[in-house]
Write a protein that holds these residues in place. Sequence first.
Motif, short mmCIF file in Angstrom:
data_model
loop_
_atom_site.label_atom_id
_atom_site.label_comp_id
_atom_site.label_asym_id
_atom_site.label_seq_id
_atom_site.Cartn_x
_atom_site.Cartn_y
_atom_site.Cartn_z
N GLU A 81 0.82 -1.20 0.00
CA GLU A 81 0.00 0.00 0.00
C GLU A 81 0.87 1.26 0.00
OE1 GLU A 81 -0.21 -2.43 2.11
OE2 GLU A 81 -2.21 -3.34 1.96
N LEU A 82 0.37 2.30 -0.67
CA LEU A 82 1.13 3.53 -0.81
C LEU A 82 0.51 4.68 -0.02
CD1 LEU A 82 1.92 3.40 -4.64
CD2 LEU A 82 3.35 2.67 -2.74
N GLY A 83 -0.51 4.38 0.77
CA GLY A 83 -1.12 5.44 1.56
C GLY A 83 -0.13 6.07 2.53
N ALA A 84 0.70 5.25 3.17
CA ALA A 84 1.70 5.78 4.11
C ALA A 84 2.74 6.61 3.38
CB ALA A 84 2.36 4.63 4.86
N VAL A 85 3.09 6.20 2.15
CA VAL A 85 4.06 6.97 1.36
C VAL A 85 3.52 8.36 1.07
CG1 VAL A 85 5.31 7.08 -0.83
CG2 VAL A 85 5.02 4.89 0.33
N ARG A 86 2.23 8.45 0.68
CA ARG A 86 1.63 9.74 0.39
C ARG A 86 1.59 10.62 1.65
NH1 ARG A 86 -2.28 11.56 -3.70
NH2 ARG A 86 -2.28 9.44 -4.57
N ARG A 87 1.22 10.03 2.77
CA ARG A 87 1.15 10.81 4.00
C ARG A 87 2.53 11.32 4.42
NH1 ARG A 87 -2.62 6.69 5.14
NH2 ARG A 87 -1.03 5.46 6.23
N ASP A 88 3.54 10.50 4.29
CA ASP A 88 4.89 10.93 4.65
C ASP A 88 5.36 12.08 3.77
OD1 ASP A 88 4.94 9.02 6.61
OD2 ASP A 88 6.11 7.56 5.45
N LEU A 89 5.08 11.98 2.47
CA LEU A 89 5.49 13.05 1.57
C LEU A 89 4.74 14.34 1.86
CD1 LEU A 89 5.91 11.28 -1.90
CD2 LEU A 89 7.67 12.41 -0.56
N GLN A 90 3.47 14.22 2.18
CA GLN A 90 2.69 15.43 2.44
C GLN A 90 3.16 16.14 3.71
OE1 GLN A 90 -1.52 14.11 0.31
NE2 GLN A 90 -1.30 13.93 2.50
N ARG A 91 3.85 15.42 4.60
CA ARG A 91 4.43 16.06 5.78
C ARG A 91 5.76 16.73 5.47
NH1 ARG A 91 2.01 11.53 8.65
NH2 ARG A 91 3.88 10.27 8.29
N ASP A 92 6.24 16.58 4.23
CA ASP A 92 7.51 17.19 3.82
C ASP A 92 7.29 17.97 2.53
OD1 ASP A 92 10.11 17.91 3.41
OD2 ASP A 92 10.90 15.88 3.22
N PRO A 93 6.66 19.16 2.59
CA PRO A 93 6.34 19.91 1.37
C PRO A 93 7.56 20.27 0.54
CG PRO A 93 5.15 20.79 3.27
CD PRO A 93 6.15 19.82 3.80
N ALA A 94 8.71 20.50 1.20
CA ALA A 94 9.90 20.88 0.43
C ALA A 94 10.31 19.78 -0.53
CB ALA A 94 11.04 21.21 1.39
N ARG A 95 10.25 18.53 -0.08
CA ARG A 95 10.61 17.43 -0.97
C ARG A 95 9.51 17.17 -1.99
NH1 ARG A 95 11.67 11.31 0.04
NH2 ARG A 95 10.43 11.59 1.91
N LEU A 96 8.27 17.29 -1.58
CA LEU A 96 7.16 17.07 -2.50
C LEU A 96 7.14 18.13 -3.59
CD1 LEU A 96 4.83 15.09 -2.90
CD2 LEU A 96 3.39 16.59 -1.53
N ALA A 97 7.65 19.32 -3.29
CA ALA A 97 7.68 20.39 -4.28
C ALA A 97 8.66 20.10 -5.42
CB ALA A 97 8.06 21.72 -3.61
N LEU A 98 9.50 19.08 -5.27
CA LEU A 98 10.43 18.71 -6.34
C LEU A 98 9.73 18.01 -7.50
CD1 LEU A 98 13.43 17.49 -4.16
CD2 LEU A 98 13.21 19.67 -5.38
N GLY A 99 8.47 17.66 -7.34
CA GLY A 99 7.71 17.13 -8.46
C GLY A 99 7.55 15.63 -8.45
N PRO A 100 7.12 15.07 -9.59
CA PRO A 100 6.86 13.62 -9.67
C PRO A 100 8.06 12.76 -9.31
CG PRO A 100 5.92 14.76 -11.56
CD PRO A 100 6.74 15.77 -10.82
N ALA A 101 9.27 13.25 -9.54
CA ALA A 101 10.45 12.46 -9.20
C ALA A 101 10.53 12.18 -7.71
CB ALA A 101 11.72 13.18 -9.66
N ALA A 102 10.00 13.09 -6.89
CA ALA A 102 9.98 12.85 -5.44
C ALA A 102 9.08 11.67 -5.11
CB ALA A 102 9.53 14.10 -4.71
N VAL A 103 7.94 11.58 -5.79
CA VAL A 103 7.04 10.44 -5.59
C VAL A 103 7.72 9.15 -6.05
CG1 VAL A 103 4.79 9.46 -6.18
CG2 VAL A 103 5.04 11.93 -5.84
N LEU A 104 8.38 9.22 -7.19
CA LEU A 104 9.07 8.04 -7.71
C LEU A 104 10.10 7.53 -6.71
CD1 LEU A 104 9.75 6.04 -9.96
CD2 LEU A 104 11.18 7.80 -11.00
N HIS A 105 10.88 8.43 -6.14
CA HIS A 105 11.88 8.00 -5.15
C HIS A 105 11.22 7.40 -3.92
CE1 HIS A 105 13.75 9.07 -1.24
NE2 HIS A 105 14.69 8.29 -1.73
#
Length: 361
Positions: A159-183
């Motif tokens: 499941e990727l729900g935890a991945v999405r929640r973790d990224l949303q708690r780090d806007p600076a990394r999420l602002a890097l775009g789709p590559a941040a999700v890929l990593h």
Amino acid sequence: MAMTRVRPGRALFKTRGRPTGVQAPNRDSAVIDWAAYIDGHRVCTGTVADAVRLVRDGRLTPDGDSAGFVWVGLHEPSATELADIAEVFGLHPLAVEDAIHAHQRPKLERYDDVHFVVMKTVGYVPSEPGGSEVVVTGEIMLFCGPDFVVTVRHGAHGELGAVRRDLQRDPARLALGPAAVLHAVADRVVDGYVGVANAVMEDIDEVEEAVFSPERTDESRRIYRLKREVIQLKRAVGPLAGPLRHLTGRRFVPAEIKEYLRDVEDHLTRVREQVESYDELLNPILQAHMTQVTVADNKDMRKISAWGAIFMVPTAIAGVYGMNFKYMPETQWQFGYPMILCIIAGACLSLYRGFRRNGWL
């Protein structure tokens, strides 16, 4: 990647009349979650199409980069559901076909400005309630475009729900775009490899102790099951090294994400070496177990042969006296019967002591 704050219009947050685009998820929908991310902050919309319009409606930086991106997560979509998503994002039909049917090798492909990544997921789950655990595999496919990322998951785990929640708690990394999700997805998948590899190692240690314990147990089925699980791990872990290596050289991946991807690749290399060593451990364990089985069978055959030899003595003597000849020795003597019994007992006792002294009994 330069990002600019965008204040979306109110009309894009809700649809008027009959909604267009992919609708909100329900119990029968493959769409798990979606959102637009502007400068690393989540913006919810009524439909996926609204999220796409929010990002693409003239909101680009001077460098031509998108001011945000859309992330859509799906679980085992049907052909119709994925076709709707493909129409919204302009996905290539070949990649869409792979995402529907699954059972793909880990790979990285490019279709125009969209990168298609396939990763194998693994899980360690009980085969039945209270039973032994087995390795199960699934897949995660990612469509990474300039302003969107679509994740397609197959299997009951990963499941990727935890991945999405973790990224949303780090806007600076999420602002890097789709590559941040890929990593983040790749990191979660490789962490799953590490957990399953450690669990398999614990099972290998247990079966090794059982094989070399004084108690006699049949561990052959368990060893073969572990070898099959190791093969499944190899098929998931090994082929992913190439795609991760190639991702660090792609232009759409920011330099900050490349550093993280190299760290994930290093973890993957260590897991791959660990999994490859399992075969080297299981093969001698299996050989030792088969040798022990052979030795135990030989012991059993010696015992059977020894007891057979002992029982042959009374059988032979009784067989001779059972032929009812008139002139048999000692047949007319009063103590002939007890004497024969003593001879039989003495011969059997001598054989027993001899076999016991030689380790046959």
